[in-house]
Design a protein around this motif. Structure first.
Motif, PDB file in Angstrom:
ATOM      1  N   GLU A 138       0.833  -1.206   0.000  1.00 27.28           N
ATOM      2  CA  GLU A 138       0.000   0.000   0.000  1.00 27.28           C
ATOM      3  C   GLU A 138       0.865   1.252   0.000  1.00 27.28           C
ATOM      4  O   GLU A 138       0.646   2.184  -0.798  1.00 27.28           O
ATOM      5  CB  GLU A 138      -0.923   0.000   1.216  1.00 27.28           C
ATOM      6  CG  GLU A 138      -1.867   1.193   1.246  1.00 27.28           C
ATOM      7  CD  GLU A 138      -2.873   1.141   2.392  1.00 27.28           C
ATOM      8  OE1 GLU A 138      -3.738   2.026   2.462  1.00 27.28           O
ATOM      9  OE2 GLU A 138      -2.786   0.196   3.208  1.00 27.28           O
TER      10      GLU A 138
ATOM     11  N   ARG B 231      -1.416   3.738 -13.155  1.00 26.87           N
ATOM     12  CA  ARG B 231      -2.190   2.574 -12.694  1.00 26.87           C
ATOM     13  C   ARG B 231      -1.670   1.290 -13.356  1.00 26.87           C
ATOM     14  O   ARG B 231      -1.512   0.261 -12.694  1.00 26.87           O
ATOM     15  CB  ARG B 231      -3.670   2.784 -12.991  1.00 26.87           C
ATOM     16  CG  ARG B 231      -4.562   1.678 -12.445  1.00 26.87           C
ATOM     17  CD  ARG B 231      -6.025   1.951 -12.768  1.00 26.87           C
ATOM     18  NE  ARG B 231      -6.552   3.062 -11.970  1.00 26.87           N
ATOM     19  CZ  ARG B 231      -6.829   4.275 -12.441  1.00 26.87           C
ATOM     20  NH1 ARG B 231      -6.633   4.551 -13.721  1.00 26.87           N
ATOM     21  NH2 ARG B 231      -7.297   5.220 -11.656  1.00 26.87           N
TER      22      ARG B 231
ATOM     23  N   LYS C 141       0.130  -2.104 -11.567  1.00 21.69           N
ATOM     24  CA  LYS C 141      -0.374  -3.471 -11.738  1.00 21.69           C
ATOM     25  C   LYS C 141       0.699  -4.382 -12.317  1.00 21.69           C
ATOM     26  O   LYS C 141       0.789  -5.560 -11.963  1.00 21.69           O
ATOM     27  CB  LYS C 141      -1.625  -3.464 -12.610  1.00 21.69           C
ATOM     28  CG  LYS C 141      -2.813  -2.793 -11.933  1.00 21.69           C
ATOM     29  CD  LYS C 141      -4.031  -2.719 -12.854  1.00 21.69           C
ATOM     30  CE  LYS C 141      -5.184  -2.007 -12.165  1.00 21.69           C
ATOM     31  NZ  LYS C 141      -6.360  -1.843 -13.061  1.00 21.69           N
TER      32      LYS C 141
ATOM     33  N   ASP D  52      -2.008  -5.006  -6.133  1.00 23.24           N
ATOM     34  CA  ASP D  52      -3.420  -5.356  -6.225  1.00 23.24           C
ATOM     35  C   ASP D  52      -4.213  -4.215  -6.866  1.00 23.24           C
ATOM     36  O   ASP D  52      -3.936  -3.029  -6.626  1.00 23.24           O
ATOM     37  CB  ASP D  52      -3.950  -5.631  -4.813  1.00 23.24           C
ATOM     38  CG  ASP D  52      -5.443  -5.870  -4.790  1.00 23.24           C
ATOM     39  OD1 ASP D  52      -5.866  -6.994  -5.106  1.00 23.24           O
ATOM     40  OD2 ASP D  52      -6.188  -4.917  -4.457  1.00 23.24           O
ATOM     41  N   ARG D  53      -5.194  -4.574  -7.680  1.00 20.68           N
ATOM     42  CA  ARG D  53      -5.962  -3.569  -8.424  1.00 20.68           C
ATOM     43  C   ARG D  53      -6.583  -2.520  -7.510  1.00 20.68           C
ATOM     44  O   ARG D  53      -6.577  -1.324  -7.818  1.00 20.68           O
ATOM     45  CB  ARG D  53      -7.056  -4.266  -9.235  1.00 20.68           C
ATOM     46  CG  ARG D  53      -7.980  -3.312  -9.985  1.00 20.68           C
ATOM     47  CD  ARG D  53      -8.913  -4.080 -10.899  1.00 20.68           C
ATOM     48  NE  ARG D  53      -9.765  -4.999 -10.147  1.00 20.68           N
ATOM     49  CZ  ARG D  53     -10.931  -4.650  -9.584  1.00 20.68           C
ATOM     50  NH1 ARG D  53     -11.359  -3.396  -9.679  1.00 20.68           N
ATOM     51  NH2 ARG D  53     -11.664  -5.544  -8.949  1.00 20.68           N
ATOM     52  N   HIS D  54      -7.115  -2.950  -6.374  1.00 23.26           N
ATOM     53  CA  HIS D  54      -7.755  -1.995  -5.463  1.00 23.26           C
ATOM     54  C   HIS D  54      -6.733  -1.031  -4.853  1.00 23.26           C
ATOM     55  O   HIS D  54      -7.020   0.169  -4.697  1.00 23.26           O
ATOM     56  CB  HIS D  54      -8.499  -2.753  -4.368  1.00 23.26           C
ATOM     57  CG  HIS D  54      -9.594  -3.642  -4.886  1.00 23.26           C
ATOM     58  ND1 HIS D  54     -10.729  -3.142  -5.489  1.00 23.26           N
ATOM     59  CD2 HIS D  54      -9.720  -4.998  -4.913  1.00 23.26           C
ATOM     60  CE1 HIS D  54     -11.515  -4.135  -5.865  1.00 23.26           C
ATOM     61  NE2 HIS D  54     -10.926  -5.276  -5.525  1.00 23.26           N
ATOM     62  N   LEU D  55      -5.557  -1.541  -4.525  1.00 23.02           N
ATOM     63  CA  LEU D  55      -4.513  -0.665  -3.985  1.00 23.02           C
ATOM     64  C   LEU D  55      -4.025   0.310  -5.051  1.00 23.02           C
ATOM     65  O   LEU D  55      -3.776   1.485  -4.758  1.00 23.02           O
ATOM     66  CB  LEU D  55      -3.342  -1.499  -3.459  1.00 23.02           C
ATOM     67  CG  LEU D  55      -3.587  -2.356  -2.222  1.00 23.02           C
ATOM     68  CD1 LEU D  55      -2.313  -3.118  -1.848  1.00 23.02           C
ATOM     69  CD2 LEU D  55      -4.051  -1.508  -1.045  1.00 23.02           C
TER      70      LEU D  55
ATOM     71  N   ASP E  39      -5.740   1.431  -7.672  1.00 20.00           N
ATOM     72  CA  ASP E  39      -6.795   2.420  -7.899  1.00 20.00           C
ATOM     73  C   ASP E  39      -6.821   3.465  -6.786  1.00 20.00           C
ATOM     74  O   ASP E  39      -6.960   4.672  -7.055  1.00 20.00           O
ATOM     75  CB  ASP E  39      -8.157   1.729  -7.980  1.00 20.00           C
ATOM     76  CG  ASP E  39      -8.320   0.913  -9.259  1.00 20.00           C
ATOM     77  OD1 ASP E  39      -7.527   1.120 -10.203  1.00 20.00           O
ATOM     78  OD2 ASP E  39      -9.250   0.083  -9.313  1.00 20.00           O
ATOM     79  N   ALA E  40      -6.687   3.001  -5.558  1.00 15.84           N
ATOM     80  CA  ALA E  40      -6.721   3.930  -4.417  1.00 15.84           C
ATOM     81  C   ALA E  40      -5.547   4.895  -4.471  1.00 15.84           C
ATOM     82  O   ALA E  40      -5.707   6.102  -4.210  1.00 15.84           O
ATOM     83  CB  ALA E  40      -6.710   3.149  -3.114  1.00 15.84           C
TER      84      ALA E  40
ATOM     85  N   ASP F  84      -6.176   7.385  -7.387  1.00 17.41           N
ATOM     86  CA  ASP F  84      -7.269   8.296  -7.051  1.00 17.41           C
ATOM     87  C   ASP F  84      -6.824   9.338  -6.029  1.00 17.41           C
ATOM     88  O   ASP F  84      -7.154  10.530  -6.150  1.00 17.41           O
ATOM     89  CB  ASP F  84      -8.462   7.511  -6.497  1.00 17.41           C
ATOM     90  CG  ASP F  84      -9.151   6.670  -7.570  1.00 17.41           C
ATOM     91  OD1 ASP F  84      -8.894   6.894  -8.765  1.00 17.41           O
ATOM     92  OD2 ASP F  84      -9.937   5.777  -7.198  1.00 17.41           O
TER      93      ASP F  84
END
Length: 222
Positions: free
Chosen positions: A116, A138, A142, A147-150, A152-153, A156
């Motif tokens: 993270e 992004r 990857k 991880d995709r969610h990390l 993206d966060a 963003d």
């Protein structure tokens, strides 16, 4: 060590000449295997110690762990890495899967791994140094196994404070004059579009910039 490492009684323990942290273990007067000095202490290896086949297998597993952990630490010493990058490195070194799992778990405990934090730092650095857009940052995260969610966060969060459109304009104003030799306006626009896409900007960001470049001759609206 190998599958054929014999069981028996330790008759000699000699420090290795080329690596002072390792010890050569002799079983029944024959060289059996080399082992890290920490494992000599951990397993209570002394002259006269009798080793069973199971003992040897346990020492071998611990030795693989020590070697893999050191390889991971050396790899991390150069720059931060993701969990996936560390796993790939250890796999290339032929570390067994169970050893890799144990090493990665320990690295998290020691806070040498933190995907993270890596994602946020990487996103910030790539924007600061290259002014790349959200799509490229992004994608790069990857590719490094984030991880995709990390990913993206992190992206963003970055673009809550940074202006992707302004960054795209910087690239566009630098590149547009270099395409002046392109006689076909449509091809010039296409080349500019592809250039900005490679730098990670969305079509929604790019198209108004191209429209303005064509109207104003390359100067961004202020």
């Amino acid at each position: 060590m190998s599958e054929g490492t014999p069981a028996g009684t330790i008759t000699r323990l000699d420090p290795q000449v080329n690596n002072e942290n390792r010890v050569s273990v002799f079983i029944d007067d024959e060289f059996a295997f080399g082992v890290h000095e920490d494992l000599v202490v951990r397993h209570g290896l002394t002259v006269g110690t009798a080793l069973t086949a199971e003992d040897v297998r346990e020492i071998e597993a611990d030795e693989q762990y020590v070697e893999a952990k050191q390889a991971a630490l050396d790899y991390l010493a150069h720059k931060p890495r993701t969990e996936t990058e560390v796993r790939r490195k250890l796999k290339r070194n032929d570390a067994p899967a169970f050893v890799i799992d144990d090493v990665v778990a320990r690295l998290y405990e020691l806070e040498y791994l933190d995907d993270e934090a890596y994602a946020h730092d990487y996103a910030h650095n790539r924007f600061s140094s290259k002014k790349y857009g959200p799509v490229r940052i992004r994608r790069e995260l990857k590719e490094r196994g984030i991880d995709r969610h990390l990913a993206d966060a992190a992206v963003d969060t970055l673009f809550e404070d940074e202006d992707a459109t302004a960054a795209a304009w910087e690239h566009a104003e630098s590149r547009w004059p270099r395409l002046a030799d392109e006689d076909d306006p449509r091809r010039r626009r296409q080349k500019m579009y592809r250039y900005l896409r490679r730098r990670g900007f969305t079509s929604e960001t790019i198209r108004p910039i191209l429209d303005e470049l064509e109207r104003e001759g390359g100067r961004s609206p202020v």
